[in-house]
Enzyme design. Structure first.
Site, PDB file in Angstrom:
ATOM      1  N   THR A  95      -3.094 -14.050   6.769  1.00 51.84           N
ATOM      2  CA  THR A  95      -4.387 -13.146   6.978  1.00 51.84           C
ATOM      3  C   THR A  95      -5.344 -14.039   7.836  1.00 51.84           C
ATOM      4  O   THR A  95      -5.818 -15.196   7.785  1.00 51.84           O
ATOM      5  CB  THR A  95      -4.923 -12.869   5.792  1.00 51.84           C
TER       6      THR A  95
ATOM      7  N   ARG B  60       0.244  -0.546  -2.022  1.00 54.12           N
ATOM      8  CA  ARG B  60      -0.406  -1.759  -2.474  1.00 54.12           C
ATOM      9  C   ARG B  60      -1.924  -2.143  -1.756  1.00 54.12           C
ATOM     10  O   ARG B  60      -1.386  -2.305  -0.304  1.00 54.12           O
ATOM     11  CB  ARG B  60       0.422  -2.958  -2.736  1.00 54.12           C
TER      12      ARG B  60
ATOM     13  N   THR C  72      -8.310 -15.682   2.045  1.00 59.22           N
ATOM     14  CA  THR C  72      -6.590 -15.583   1.996  1.00 59.22           C
ATOM     15  C   THR C  72      -5.952 -16.000   0.907  1.00 59.22           C
ATOM     16  O   THR C  72      -6.402 -16.706   0.146  1.00 59.22           O
ATOM     17  CB  THR C  72      -6.472 -16.368   3.400  1.00 59.22           C
ATOM     18  N   GLY C  73      -4.752 -15.423   0.883  1.00 54.28           N
ATOM     19  CA  GLY C  73      -4.045 -15.685  -0.105  1.00 54.28           C
ATOM     20  C   GLY C  73      -3.707 -14.519  -1.039  1.00 54.28           C
ATOM     21  O   GLY C  73      -3.790 -13.468  -0.655  1.00 54.28           O
TER      22      GLY C  73
END
Ligand code: SD4
Length: 342
Positions: free
Chosen positions: A201, A229, A252-253
């Site tokens: 991302t 989702r 991010t993550g």
């Protein structure tokens, strides 16, 4: 320039100076603010994405224009595993995109589960500027994009995404193991370099020459996610937050964990309490670790942040999170983030 003029040019009045505490030296008060500046998550993206952002900033443009143009580099890259129409799909084989944008005046715009539109960040900006709302999702977001002149495209998966999806289908197993180990994610087609990372991302935050902050975040979300989702990236306060009095942060993550703690908002609030950007990011990562002690071993989360002085920092749960910072002479520095779990 005499001392009074110098302080006035920095926006510090004599009264403010006396109230700010006598212990502060003139030297620390007169340290120039580091601006313009732009930083973004994952250096392999920053090194190209920061370029148009920096061009805008260095020519006196706004942070808002800079972050939009910057993250569009990733959105336009057909080889990017995790941003734009070339990215990995959901479990049904459909690419769905999430993005949000925030400026220095608390204006926000966001889209989620957007299909077949090349630049979700631009749609998010249009939501911000042209509608009475802050978030559009799914078919409504797509309809709005088309009404604003964008064409439907990208129905076919990209070459890399198709390979990764076919590989994933062999087991059809969703284990959100992040790219803690480069090249060892479960969704990587063997030898497929574009999918060397299973997430990437791009979150970008910037300060322009006027000292105004903005941020943008755009993603296809977690590869092979359930249909419908939504992660943190399009959610203001989770994947991105900007408070022009304090600073900006982006994440991010594993989005679920970032949402759980209102991650980017939390980072900005920690900076408001006086923490440096790195300390603030670290505190937010600690919060995630504390709340998800078991999952923390297998998921990755990283934050980056900037404050009003142009100081920046980042922190991650695990190793191998990096980001790129462009300031000063326009070179983009690779920063390997510090991390918590050894
Ligand atoms: C999400 N935070 O959808 C995103 C994924 C991500 O790099 O950051 N990937 O949860």
């Amino acid at each position: 320039m005499n001392r009074r003029q110098l302080l006035a040019s920095l926006g510090i009045s004599g009264l403010a100076l006396s109230l700010k505490g006598r212990s502060q030296t003139i030297a620390s008060l007169t340290k120039p603010v580091n601006k313009p500046i732009v930083l973004s998550t994952w250096y392999n993206q920053s090194k190209t994405a920061n370029v148009p952002a920096w061009k805008i900033l260095s020519e006196g443009g706004t942070a808002l224009d800079a972050v939009e143009a910057g993250v569009q580099v990733s959105e336009n890259d057909p080889e990017n595993c995790c941003v734009g129409l070339g990215a990995n799909p959901d479990r049904e084989g459909i690419v769905t995109l999430d993005a949000c944008i925030m400026d220095h005046k608390y204006q926000i715009g966001s889209v989620a589960a957007l299909e077949q539109i090349k630049s979700p960040i631009h749609v998010a900006r249009l939501v911000m500027e042209k509608t009475p709302h802050v978030m559009l999702v799914g078919a409504g977001a797509q309809q709005f994009a088309v009404q604003n002149g964008m064409e439907l495209q990208g129905l076919e998966l990209s070459f890399h995404a198709k390979r990764a999806y076919e590989e994933w289908l062999r087991k059809s197993e969703y284990k959100p193991v992040m790219n803690i180990e480069k090249g060892h994610g479960p969704y990587i087609a063997p030898g497929d370099e574009a999918n060397e990372f299973n997430h990437d991302t791009i979150g970008m935050i910037a300060m322009d020459k006027n000292g105004n902050l903005s941020g943008a975040c755009t993603t296809s979300g977690m590869g092979f996610k359930m249909r419908g989702r939504i992660g943190d990236s399009p959610i203001i306060g989770a994947g991105l937050y900007v408070d022009n009095e304090v600073g900006a942060a982006t994440a991010t993550g594993q989005g679920e964990e970032v949402i759980r703690i209102c991650g980017s908002f939390l980072v900005v609030e920690f900076m408001r309490q006086g923490m440096s950007p790195e300390q603030a990011c670290k505190k937010a990562v600690e919060r995630i670790k504390k709340n998800t002690p078991k999952d923390a071993n297998t998921i990755q989360v990283g934050f980056i942040a900037i404050n009003k002085k142009g100081e920046y920092g980042g922190y991650a749960l695990h190793r191998n999170f990096d980001y790129g910072v462009t300031d000063g002479n326009g070179d983009t520095k690779k920063i390997d983030s510090k991390f918590m779990m050894q």
